[in-house]
Design a protein around this motif. Sequence first.
Motif, short mmCIF file in Angstrom:
data_model
loop_
_atom_site.label_atom_id
_atom_site.label_comp_id
_atom_site.label_asym_id
_atom_site.label_seq_id
_atom_site.Cartn_x
_atom_site.Cartn_y
_atom_site.Cartn_z
N THR A 9 -21.33 2.48 9.62
CA THR A 9 -22.13 1.65 8.71
C THR A 9 -21.26 0.91 7.70
N GLY A 10 -19.97 1.23 7.68
CA GLY A 10 -19.06 0.60 6.71
C GLY A 10 -18.64 -0.79 7.15
N LYS A 11 -17.88 -1.44 6.28
CA LYS A 11 -17.48 -2.84 6.56
C LYS A 11 -16.56 -2.91 7.78
N LEU A 12 -15.59 -2.02 7.85
CA LEU A 12 -14.70 -2.02 9.02
C LEU A 12 -15.46 -1.51 10.25
N ARG A 34 -23.79 8.88 8.25
CA ARG A 34 -24.21 10.04 7.45
C ARG A 34 -25.60 9.85 6.85
N LYS A 38 -29.71 4.15 7.52
CA LYS A 38 -28.90 3.01 7.96
C LYS A 38 -28.80 2.90 9.48
N ASN A 53 -21.78 14.44 8.60
CA ASN A 53 -21.10 14.20 7.33
C ASN A 53 -19.72 14.85 7.40
N TYR A 54 -18.72 14.16 6.89
CA TYR A 54 -17.36 14.71 6.94
C TYR A 54 -17.25 16.06 6.22
N SER A 74 -11.09 6.28 8.28
CA SER A 74 -10.82 7.15 7.13
C SER A 74 -11.97 7.08 6.13
N SER A 75 -12.23 8.22 5.52
CA SER A 75 -13.32 8.33 4.54
C SER A 75 -13.01 7.47 3.31
N ARG A 81 -10.66 13.27 0.86
CA ARG A 81 -10.47 12.80 2.24
C ARG A 81 -9.68 13.74 3.13
N GLY A 139 -2.43 -1.90 7.36
CA GLY A 139 -1.96 -2.43 6.08
C GLY A 139 -3.14 -2.82 5.21
N TYR A 141 -6.15 -4.80 3.49
CA TYR A 141 -7.12 -5.81 3.92
C TYR A 141 -6.91 -7.06 3.05
N ASN A 144 -9.26 -7.44 0.21
CA ASN A 144 -9.08 -6.77 -1.09
C ASN A 144 -8.84 -7.82 -2.18
N ARG A 172 -10.00 -7.60 7.90
CA ARG A 172 -10.69 -6.45 8.53
C ARG A 172 -10.98 -6.75 10.00
N1 NAP Z 1 -6.37 -0.86 4.07
C1 NAP Z 1 -7.11 -1.23 3.04
O1 NAP Z 1 -6.84 -2.24 2.36
C2 NAP Z 1 -8.33 -0.44 2.68
C3 NAP Z 1 -9.16 -0.88 1.64
C4 NAP Z 1 -10.31 -0.15 1.36
C5 NAP Z 1 -10.59 1.00 2.09
N2 NAP Z 1 -9.74 1.40 3.08
C6 NAP Z 1 -10.00 2.60 3.91
O2 NAP Z 1 -10.58 2.13 5.12
C7 NAP Z 1 -11.85 2.77 5.32
C8 NAP Z 1 -12.80 1.76 5.93
O3 NAP Z 1 -12.90 0.63 5.07
P1 NAP Z 1 -14.30 -0.05 4.82
O4 NAP Z 1 -14.01 -1.31 4.11
O5 NAP Z 1 -15.11 -0.06 6.06
O6 NAP Z 1 -14.98 1.00 3.80
P2 NAP Z 1 -16.54 1.20 3.54
O7 NAP Z 1 -17.29 -0.07 3.78
O8 NAP Z 1 -16.64 1.84 2.20
O9 NAP Z 1 -17.00 2.25 4.66
C9 NAP Z 1 -16.76 3.61 4.56
C10 NAP Z 1 -17.59 4.31 5.63
O10 NAP Z 1 -17.32 5.72 5.56
C11 NAP Z 1 -18.58 6.40 5.55
N3 NAP Z 1 -18.44 7.67 4.84
C12 NAP Z 1 -17.97 7.86 3.60
N4 NAP Z 1 -18.01 9.16 3.27
C13 NAP Z 1 -18.53 9.81 4.35
C14 NAP Z 1 -18.85 11.16 4.62
N5 NAP Z 1 -18.66 12.12 3.69
N6 NAP Z 1 -19.33 11.48 5.83
C15 NAP Z 1 -19.54 10.51 6.76
N7 NAP Z 1 -19.28 9.21 6.57
C16 NAP Z 1 -18.79 8.86 5.36
C17 NAP Z 1 -19.51 5.44 4.82
O11 NAP Z 1 -20.87 5.77 5.04
P3 NAP Z 1 -22.05 5.11 4.13
O12 NAP Z 1 -22.33 3.75 4.72
O13 NAP Z 1 -23.17 6.05 4.28
O14 NAP Z 1 -21.53 5.01 2.72
C18 NAP Z 1 -19.10 4.13 5.45
O15 NAP Z 1 -19.68 3.99 6.73
C19 NAP Z 1 -12.28 3.24 3.93
O16 NAP Z 1 -13.15 4.32 4.04
C20 NAP Z 1 -10.95 3.59 3.30
O17 NAP Z 1 -10.53 4.89 3.72
C21 NAP Z 1 -8.64 0.69 3.40
#
Ligand code: NAP
Length: 284
Positions: A9-12, A34, A38, A53-54, A74-75, A81, A139, A141, A144, A172
């Motif tokens: 459900t997250g952005k990636l 989780r 959604k 859930n993690y 990754s969480s 985490r 690396g 995003y 960011n 992404r």
């Molecule tokens: N490389 C970079 O620049 C960068 C920047 C930001 C983050 N990151 C990492 O990359 C990951 C993915 O990025 P993103 O932009 O997709 O982040 P995001 O939109 O915040 O997505 C995070 C995802 O993890 C799920 N999640 C969080 N906690 C959880 C739990 N306890 N159990 C099950 N699922 C859980 C969330 O579920 P919900 O939808 O329910 O919240 C969501 O689907 C991030 O989580 C972070 O670790 C990297």
Amino acid sequence: MSIVVTGATGKLGQLVIQALLKRTSASNIVAIIRNADKAAQLAALGIEVRLANYDDIESLYTALVGAEKLLLISSSEVGKRAVQHFNVIEAARQADVKHFVYTSLLHADRSPLALAEEHWLTEQALFKSGLTYTILRNGWYTENYTSGLKSALSQNVIIGATDEGQISSASRQDYAEAAAIVLTTFAHENKVYELAGDKAYTLTELACEASRQTGQNIVYFNMTEHDYREKLINMGTEPAVANLLSNSDAGAASGALFDDSGCLRQLLGRDTTPLSDCVRQGLL
Ligand SMILES: NC(=O)c1ccc[n+]([C@@H]2O[C@H](COP(=O)([O-])OP(=O)(O)OC[C@H]3O[C@@H](n4cnc5c(N)ncnc54)[C@H](OP(=O)(O)O)[C@@H]3O)[C@@H](O)[C@H]2O)c1
């Protein structure tokens, strides 16, 4: 074949699902989420949705039964985490997952970024687990930076503490496509990929590109790590998040977000998305 994706459900995660759908049928994909509220959008795509859930190893085990390949995105719960990821690794071991793919951080084994620690702990747990793995050391995003461009426009300034550090970020979308390729092709077993954009830039160059596209004179204002942290807090950022952001910028200043391995480009079989495209997107 079942490919299971966490964080769907997250952005990636949403972009990974879209990229997978271009390479395999929906019936081969399972999304782990989780929050049941959604589920509808994923289910409408014909994808099986499982709840886990993690923090809950039993739920993870149940969701992973029958999984051939798993992508652990990754969480987002920084500080929790490592334990959460250990839970996923243990559940995957118990469920006999054949191939575990993990989104880590660029140069996680030697990065000075505070964010690297939990990624490196996760990688080490995975190496020791006996599971077949692929580590996608993503690396930064580009989003960011570009997601904050519209608000920077009102002040004509981008602030940060990256100094003239070169940042090899990618979109992404680029990282999502790379993950989908690894999940649907072979010869990635037990490999660690350093993934970054083709062309590094400084935040001064980002400001120049934003100026070029908007016709406004946008400048990059560099601060010390301490002053940037204080500024972020004054602007309403939570102190823990301000710590991470300012620490990451200081790491970028020392080159921690630079990489010229070309690995992402090789995996994609195309150039990574140019900064100008990401800036254009960020300004929409
Ligand atoms: N490389 C970079 O620049 C960068 C920047 C930001 C983050 N990151 C990492 O990359 C990951 C993915 O990025 P993103 O932009 O997709 O982040 P995001 O939109 O915040 O997505 C995070 C995802 O993890 C799920 N999640 C969080 N906690 C959880 C739990 N306890 N159990 C099950 N699922 C859980 C969330 O579920 P919900 O939808 O329910 O919240 C969501 O689907 C991030 O989580 C972070 O670790 C990297």
